[in-house]
Design an enzyme around this catalytic site. Sequence first.
Site, PDB file in Angstrom:
ATOM      1  N   LYS A  65       0.981  -1.199  -0.066  1.00 32.46           N
ATOM      2  CA  LYS A  65      -0.197   0.031   0.012  1.00 32.46           C
ATOM      3  C   LYS A  65       0.940   1.288  -0.062  1.00 32.46           C
ATOM      4  O   LYS A  65       2.150   1.225   0.244  1.00 32.46           O
ATOM      5  CB  LYS A  65      -0.951   0.023   1.335  1.00 32.46           C
ATOM      6  CG  LYS A  65      -1.858  -1.091   1.081  1.00 32.46           C
ATOM      7  CD  LYS A  65      -2.993  -1.207   2.516  1.00 32.46           C
ATOM      8  CE  LYS A  65      -3.957  -2.395   2.330  1.00 32.46           C
ATOM      9  NZ  LYS A  65      -4.973  -2.269   3.447  1.00 32.46           N
ATOM     10  N   TYR A  79     -12.139  -1.456  -3.880  1.00 32.15           N
ATOM     11  CA  TYR A  79     -12.893  -1.772  -2.772  1.00 32.15           C
ATOM     12  C   TYR A  79     -14.340  -1.768  -2.695  1.00 32.15           C
ATOM     13  O   TYR A  79     -14.937  -1.388  -1.477  1.00 32.15           O
ATOM     14  CB  TYR A  79     -12.224  -0.910  -1.558  1.00 32.15           C
ATOM     15  CG  TYR A  79     -10.767  -0.999  -1.049  1.00 32.15           C
ATOM     16  CD1 TYR A  79     -10.431  -2.425  -0.696  1.00 32.15           C
ATOM     17  CD2 TYR A  79      -9.603  -0.302  -1.415  1.00 32.15           C
ATOM     18  CE1 TYR A  79      -9.447  -2.742   0.159  1.00 32.15           C
ATOM     19  CE2 TYR A  79      -8.347  -0.774  -1.028  1.00 32.15           C
ATOM     20  CZ  TYR A  79      -8.392  -1.788  -0.264  1.00 32.15           C
ATOM     21  OH  TYR A  79      -7.007  -1.998   0.390  1.00 32.15           O
ATOM     22  N   ASN A 129      -1.788  -0.197   6.918  1.00 31.40           N
ATOM     23  CA  ASN A 129      -1.429  -1.336   7.510  1.00 31.40           C
ATOM     24  C   ASN A 129      -0.583  -2.130   6.357  1.00 31.40           C
ATOM     25  O   ASN A 129      -0.545  -3.242   6.271  1.00 31.40           O
ATOM     26  CB  ASN A 129      -2.357  -2.364   7.920  1.00 31.40           C
ATOM     27  CG  ASN A 129      -3.461  -2.375   6.964  1.00 31.40           C
ATOM     28  OD1 ASN A 129      -3.559  -2.173   5.697  1.00 31.40           O
ATOM     29  ND2 ASN A 129      -4.475  -3.060   7.145  1.00 31.40           N
ATOM     30  N   HIS A 145      -1.989  -5.467   1.441  1.00 30.16           N
ATOM     31  CA  HIS A 145      -3.247  -6.089   1.187  1.00 30.16           C
ATOM     32  C   HIS A 145      -3.051  -7.614   0.823  1.00 30.16           C
ATOM     33  O   HIS A 145      -1.849  -7.695   0.125  1.00 30.16           O
ATOM     34  CB  HIS A 145      -4.109  -5.157  -0.011  1.00 30.16           C
ATOM     35  CG  HIS A 145      -5.279  -6.075  -0.497  1.00 30.16           C
ATOM     36  ND1 HIS A 145      -6.565  -5.993  -0.109  1.00 30.16           N
ATOM     37  CD2 HIS A 145      -5.277  -7.227  -1.642  1.00 30.16           C
ATOM     38  CE1 HIS A 145      -7.310  -6.865  -0.718  1.00 30.16           C
ATOM     39  NE2 HIS A 145      -6.449  -7.556  -1.661  1.00 30.16           N
ATOM     40  N   GLU A 202      -9.329  -9.805  -8.108  1.00 29.23           N
ATOM     41  CA  GLU A 202      -8.328  -8.918  -7.904  1.00 29.23           C
ATOM     42  C   GLU A 202      -7.099  -9.106  -8.768  1.00 29.23           C
ATOM     43  O   GLU A 202      -6.510  -8.053  -9.282  1.00 29.23           O
ATOM     44  CB  GLU A 202      -7.989  -8.974  -6.335  1.00 29.23           C
ATOM     45  CG  GLU A 202      -9.128  -8.505  -5.339  1.00 29.23           C
ATOM     46  CD  GLU A 202      -8.874  -8.705  -3.999  1.00 29.23           C
ATOM     47  OE1 GLU A 202      -9.600  -8.298  -3.111  1.00 29.23           O
ATOM     48  OE2 GLU A 202      -7.627  -9.116  -3.722  1.00 29.23           O
TER      49      GLU A 202
HETATM   50  P1  ATP Z   1      -6.790  -5.960   3.017  1.00 23.42           P
HETATM   51  O1  ATP Z   1      -8.204  -6.123   2.519  1.00 23.42           O
HETATM   52  O2  ATP Z   1      -6.354  -4.767   2.756  1.00 23.42           O
HETATM   53  O3  ATP Z   1      -6.200  -7.022   2.927  1.00 23.42           O
HETATM   54  P2  ATP Z   1      -8.031  -7.135   5.277  1.00 23.42           P
HETATM   55  O4  ATP Z   1      -8.704  -8.057   4.409  1.00 23.42           O
HETATM   56  O5  ATP Z   1      -7.164  -7.417   6.567  1.00 23.42           O
HETATM   57  O6  ATP Z   1      -7.280  -6.092   4.706  1.00 23.42           O
HETATM   58  P3  ATP Z   1     -10.646  -5.739   5.372  1.00 23.42           P
HETATM   59  O7  ATP Z   1     -11.582  -5.907   6.334  1.00 23.42           O
HETATM   60  O8  ATP Z   1     -10.704  -6.198   4.066  1.00 23.42           O
HETATM   61  O9  ATP Z   1      -9.353  -5.920   5.993  1.00 23.42           O
HETATM   62  O10 ATP Z   1     -10.445  -4.008   5.282  1.00 23.42           O
HETATM   63  C1  ATP Z   1      -9.765  -3.618   3.969  1.00 23.42           C
HETATM   64  C2  ATP Z   1      -9.047  -2.312   4.369  1.00 23.42           C
HETATM   65  O11 ATP Z   1      -9.596  -1.443   4.984  1.00 23.42           O
HETATM   66  C3  ATP Z   1      -7.959  -2.838   5.749  1.00 23.42           C
HETATM   67  O12 ATP Z   1      -6.652  -3.491   5.374  1.00 23.42           O
HETATM   68  C4  ATP Z   1      -7.702  -1.561   6.233  1.00 23.42           C
HETATM   69  O13 ATP Z   1      -6.675  -0.788   5.438  1.00 23.42           O
HETATM   70  C5  ATP Z   1      -9.060  -0.767   6.192  1.00 23.42           C
HETATM   71  N1  ATP Z   1      -9.775  -0.948   7.201  1.00 23.42           N
HETATM   72  C6  ATP Z   1     -10.394  -1.740   7.877  1.00 23.42           C
HETATM   73  N2  ATP Z   1     -11.026  -1.804   8.861  1.00 23.42           N
HETATM   74  C7  ATP Z   1     -10.844  -0.516   9.281  1.00 23.42           C
HETATM   75  C8  ATP Z   1     -11.274   0.464  10.310  1.00 23.42           C
HETATM   76  N3  ATP Z   1     -12.413  -0.011  11.162  1.00 23.42           N
HETATM   77  N4  ATP Z   1     -11.153   1.829  10.237  1.00 23.42           N
HETATM   78  C9  ATP Z   1     -10.073   2.383   9.235  1.00 23.42           C
HETATM   79  N5  ATP Z   1      -9.926   1.198   8.190  1.00 23.42           N
HETATM   80  C10 ATP Z   1     -10.169   0.106   8.292  1.00 23.42           C
HETATM   81 MG    MG Z   2      -9.798  -7.598   2.639  1.00 22.28          MG
END
Ligand code: ATP
Ligand code: MG
Length: 139
Positions: A9, A49, A112, A115, A126
């Site tokens: 990211k 997203y 974080n 992804h 994706e």
């Molecule tokens: P990713 O899809 O990026 O691999 P993930 O599967 O661990 O991460 P998801 O629940 O799919 O998590 O959320 C997608 C992304 O949205 C997260 O990686 C983070 O960057 C952001 N995100 C998720 N939850 C929150 C939250 N509560 N507040 C802010 N940002 C969030």
């Molecule tokens: Mg995810």
Amino acid sequence: MERTLSIIKPDGVSRGLIGEVIKRFEENDIKIVAMKMVHLSQADAEKFYAVHKERPFFGSLTEFMTSGPIVPMILEGDNVIEKNRTLMGATNFKEAAEGTIRRDFATDIEKNIVHGSDAPETAAVEIGFFFNQFEINDR
Ligand code: ATP
Ligand code: MG
């Protein structure tokens, strides 16, 4: 053999962590079969997203993901979807296990570093979002 989409990211790219993330994949016998650097538009990020469009963090997340270049990669290996998710650690870095990418480098639940696709169906969609057949190196 399975494939998944990984993305470094904007925070990972701007903080100089591209090499660190790739090193972890290579050290864990994950093969990188495609890689590029791209800067998403707001419309691109909203499409990528789309599953999160009703979530309160959607606006902030898409703004973050367009804030700078990202490095999407296709990873290949046995059970690589789960293996990558394990190397990444929990979404919230405070809950991520020791030694995971997010535990070691994330600064925020949103920022974080990486992804990773979460299932075979999402991985296929994706991968197709970022790469065409000529960009995938299946030696
Ligand atoms: P990713 O899809 O990026 O691999 P993930 O599967 O661990 O991460 P998801 O629940 O799919 O998590 O959320 C997608 C992304 O949205 C997260 O990686 C983070 O960057 C952001 N995100 C998720 N939850 C929150 C939250 N509560 N507040 C802010 N940002 C969030
Ligand atoms: Mg995810």
